[in-house]
Design an enzyme around this catalytic site. Sequence first.
Site, PDB file in Angstrom:
ATOM      1  N   CYS B  12       0.849  -1.211   0.042  1.00  0.00           N
ATOM      2  CA  CYS B  12       0.086   0.097  -0.096  1.00  0.00           C
ATOM      3  C   CYS B  12       1.077   1.301   0.085  1.00  0.00           C
ATOM      4  CB  CYS B  12      -0.900   0.003   1.209  1.00  0.00           C
ATOM      5  SG  CYS B  12       0.063  -0.002   2.774  1.00  0.00           S
ATOM      6  N   CYS B  15       3.377   1.673   3.001  1.00  0.00           N
ATOM      7  CA  CYS B  15       4.599   0.840   2.860  1.00  0.00           C
ATOM      8  C   CYS B  15       5.525   1.560   1.900  1.00  0.00           C
ATOM      9  CB  CYS B  15       4.239  -0.435   2.457  1.00  0.00           C
ATOM     10  SG  CYS B  15       2.675  -1.062   3.089  1.00  0.00           S
TER      11      CYS B  15
END
Lengths: 355, 81
Positions: B12, B15
């Site tokens: 995502c 991250c």
Amino acid sequence: MLSLKSFITHAGKDRPDRMAWGVVLAGAVLWLSLYRAVKPVANWLTYQMLRLPQDSHLGEAVAFFLYDVPKILLLLSGIVFVMTTLRSFFTPEQTRRLLGGKRLGSGNVLAALLGIITPFCSCSAVPLFIGFVEAGIPLGVTFSFLIAAPMINEIAVVMLFGLFGLKTALIYVTTGLTIAVLAGVIIGALRLERYVEDFVWQTRMGNAGLEREQLTWAERFSRAWENTRAIVGKVWPYVVIGIAVGAGIHGFVPEEALASIMGKNVWWSVPAAVLLGIPMYSNAAGIIPVVQALMAKGAALGTVLAFMMSVIALSLPEMVILRRVLKPQLIIVFISVMALGIVLVGYLFNLITLT
Amino acid sequence: MTIHIKVLGPGCPNCRKVELNVQTAVAQSGVEASIEKVTDYAEFARYGLLATPGLVINEKLVSGGRIPTVEAITGWLKNNA
């Protein structure tokens, strides 16, 4: 001398926190004065600066836009800041401990409430699910948490409060919590554990985990500020576009235009709104202003509420994420239970407001 | 000695931000480090991670569920150097 020295060291330790509180309080005062200035400034800009005639469609639409955009953005910044500060006292690890050993019923209520306050983003749904199930938290209780967390998010609540008022926002929160609790209880009672992917049951959590952080107020506030900037920075275009479309509808669509398709007396409008909402997962920031404008044109509260809940709580990307840990059968049960609950809420509110 | 860093997350945007901050911190502090991206959920569980993104330094989970700042990461790198 010793006492003086210890006093100074102590004061030095305290200072960042005191300064942080000072900055936050000053910010709160500034926020409040800005919030109170929004309406007069919007009216002045519309009718004095731009010289738009009062009571004209264009004037109304422009004043509405200039008033609502800064109001919503201010509300959003304020509430997100307060919520993130509050959330810094909670962690998913704590929530998991609190829910461990809880039974169906009381556990579902607690799980739904913790869903509101535990810091959690939708990409964490899978590790959280694994962690909860592994800790022995019942499946139904885990679902109550997973439903409440996205459904009752501060962006949706702020938008509802800013555009519909306090009563509608409270109705949304209460019914959202009820759906989360009941859906969890039903899923728990159906004993669907066999429809959880097998690897979840085989996974063993490392017990190391995160050490508990000791945060100062200064750290809490600075993290909250970072988060507020990130969230408002992400959603403001949706707020602006949503309110612009809403303002257009307000100014130019004739009154009661929607009563015949989205009104209280149209029985199929609620299920249709829910079905329409499932593939739409646009965020609350963009959808709520449009929905509010539609309501002013004759759509019923229950229908509108059902549509919003469906858009927010039943999103396709979330299902795709959850598919990693849930077999298709459980996903279907999950969607059906949720959709049924939302439809009931829609009918209930159309019935209440029918009088 | 090389420091082993792992960024835990399904990919995502958050991250990726953690990864970016890690790269900056490593470059700034000039330590020798290997950065690995971990996307396997079972692996997250092994480190006891409940909320992504997570950061593991020398096999120890140091942060989870948020994006640590470059300064914070630099601090952890120094402790492990």
